[in-house]
Design a protein around this motif. Structure first.
Motif, PDB file in Angstrom:
ATOM      1  N   PHE A  29       2.289   7.667  20.324  1.00 41.88           N
ATOM      2  CA  PHE A  29       1.329   7.198  21.317  1.00 41.88           C
ATOM      3  C   PHE A  29       1.620   5.741  21.659  1.00 41.88           C
ATOM      4  N   LEU A  30       1.557   5.437  22.943  1.00 47.63           N
ATOM      5  CA  LEU A  30       1.768   4.072  23.409  1.00 47.63           C
ATOM      6  C   LEU A  30       0.543   3.587  24.169  1.00 47.63           C
ATOM      7  N   ARG A  31       0.204   2.323  24.012  1.00 43.41           N
ATOM      8  CA  ARG A  31      -0.799   1.714  24.886  1.00 43.41           C
ATOM      9  C   ARG A  31      -0.138   1.565  26.248  1.00 43.41           C
ATOM     10  N   TYR A  32      -0.965   1.491  27.296  1.00 41.94           N
ATOM     11  CA  TYR A  32      -0.371   1.499  28.635  1.00 41.94           C
ATOM     12  C   TYR A  32       0.532   0.302  28.874  1.00 41.94           C
ATOM     13  N   LYS A  33       0.229  -0.847  28.284  1.00 40.43           N
ATOM     14  CA  LYS A  33       1.098  -2.019  28.479  1.00 40.43           C
ATOM     15  C   LYS A  33       2.476  -1.788  27.858  1.00 40.43           C
ATOM     16  N   HIS A  43       1.863  -0.344  36.457  1.00 41.16           N
ATOM     17  CA  HIS A  43       0.642   0.185  35.855  1.00 41.16           C
ATOM     18  C   HIS A  43       0.019   1.327  36.665  1.00 41.16           C
ATOM     19  N   LYS A  44      -0.173   1.112  37.949  1.00 41.62           N
ATOM     20  CA  LYS A  44      -0.851   2.113  38.777  1.00 41.62           C
ATOM     21  C   LYS A  44      -0.088   3.442  38.795  1.00 41.62           C
ATOM     22  N   GLU A  52      -1.530  12.997  35.668  1.00 48.25           N
ATOM     23  CA  GLU A  52      -1.036  14.289  36.155  1.00 48.25           C
ATOM     24  C   GLU A  52      -0.417  15.100  35.019  1.00 48.25           C
ATOM     25  N   ALA A  53       0.234  14.406  34.082  1.00 49.11           N
ATOM     26  CA  ALA A  53       0.879  15.079  32.955  1.00 49.11           C
ATOM     27  C   ALA A  53      -0.129  15.537  31.907  1.00 49.11           C
ATOM     28  N   GLY A  54      -1.320  14.968  31.935  1.00 47.34           N
ATOM     29  CA  GLY A  54      -2.310  15.275  30.904  1.00 47.34           C
ATOM     30  C   GLY A  54      -1.972  14.587  29.598  1.00 47.34           C
ATOM     31  N   ALA A  55      -1.353  13.411  29.678  1.00 46.03           N
ATOM     32  CA  ALA A  55      -0.881  12.700  28.492  1.00 46.03           C
ATOM     33  C   ALA A  55      -1.781  11.530  28.101  1.00 46.03           C
ATOM     34  N   ILE A  56      -2.923  11.359  28.749  1.00 45.13           N
ATOM     35  CA  ILE A  56      -3.796  10.215  28.485  1.00 45.13           C
ATOM     36  C   ILE A  56      -4.868  10.577  27.471  1.00 45.13           C
ATOM     37  N   TYR A  57      -5.047   9.676  26.515  1.00 52.96           N
ATOM     38  CA  TYR A  57      -6.118   9.785  25.519  1.00 52.96           C
ATOM     39  C   TYR A  57      -6.975   8.527  25.647  1.00 52.96           C
ATOM     40  N   THR A  62      -9.839   1.879  24.689  1.00 48.58           N
ATOM     41  CA  THR A  62      -8.411   2.012  24.412  1.00 48.58           C
ATOM     42  C   THR A  62      -7.839   3.217  25.146  1.00 48.58           C
ATOM     43  N   VAL A  63      -6.726   2.996  25.810  1.00 43.35           N
ATOM     44  CA  VAL A  63      -6.025   4.074  26.510  1.00 43.35           C
ATOM     45  C   VAL A  63      -4.669   4.256  25.854  1.00 43.35           C
ATOM     46  N   LEU A  64      -4.390   5.483  25.409  1.00 44.71           N
ATOM     47  CA  LEU A  64      -3.110   5.817  24.798  1.00 44.71           C
ATOM     48  C   LEU A  64      -2.404   6.885  25.619  1.00 44.71           C
ATOM     49  N   ILE A  65      -1.087   6.826  25.639  1.00 39.88           N
ATOM     50  CA  ILE A  65      -0.288   7.814  26.358  1.00 39.88           C
ATOM     51  C   ILE A  65       0.590   8.528  25.335  1.00 39.88           C
TER      52      ILE A  65
END
Length: 90
Positions: A29-33, A43-44, A52-57, A62-65
């Motif tokens: 998992f990566l933070r968006y930065k 970023h956008k 779209e990928a459904g990869a966001i938590y 906190t936002v993780l990908i």
């Protein structure tokens, strides 16, 4: 004569093992930065594609990908090589 170190370096099986172990050790998992740096996407656009990928938590603020999901999604956009090997040989 080729040294044992050189033979080990050119051993395809060994290189694949190293590549797979490195893949397991990387962050899932990566933070968006961090993801912006890893994928070289603004970023956008990153958030749009990850959504779209459904990869966001999302947890609180906190936002993780998830890299595995996002990488799999990005592979859909890969274009085949346009290099004509016959032209290269001539």
């Amino acid at each position: 004569m080729i040294s044992d170190e050189t033979k080990a370096y050119h051993d395809l099986k060994k290189r694949n093992e190293v590549r797979e172990s490195a893949k397991r050790l990387r962050k899932q998992f990566l933070r968006y930065k961090d993801a912006e740096i890893v994928y070289s996407i603004q970023h956008k656009k990153l958030m749009e594609l990850a959504s779209e990928a459904g990869a966001i938590y999302r947890m609180d603020s906190t936002v993780l990908i998830n890299r595995d999901i996002f990488d799999e999604y990005l592979e859909r956009f890969r274009e085949p090589s346009t290099l004509n090997f016959k032209e290269e040989e001539e």
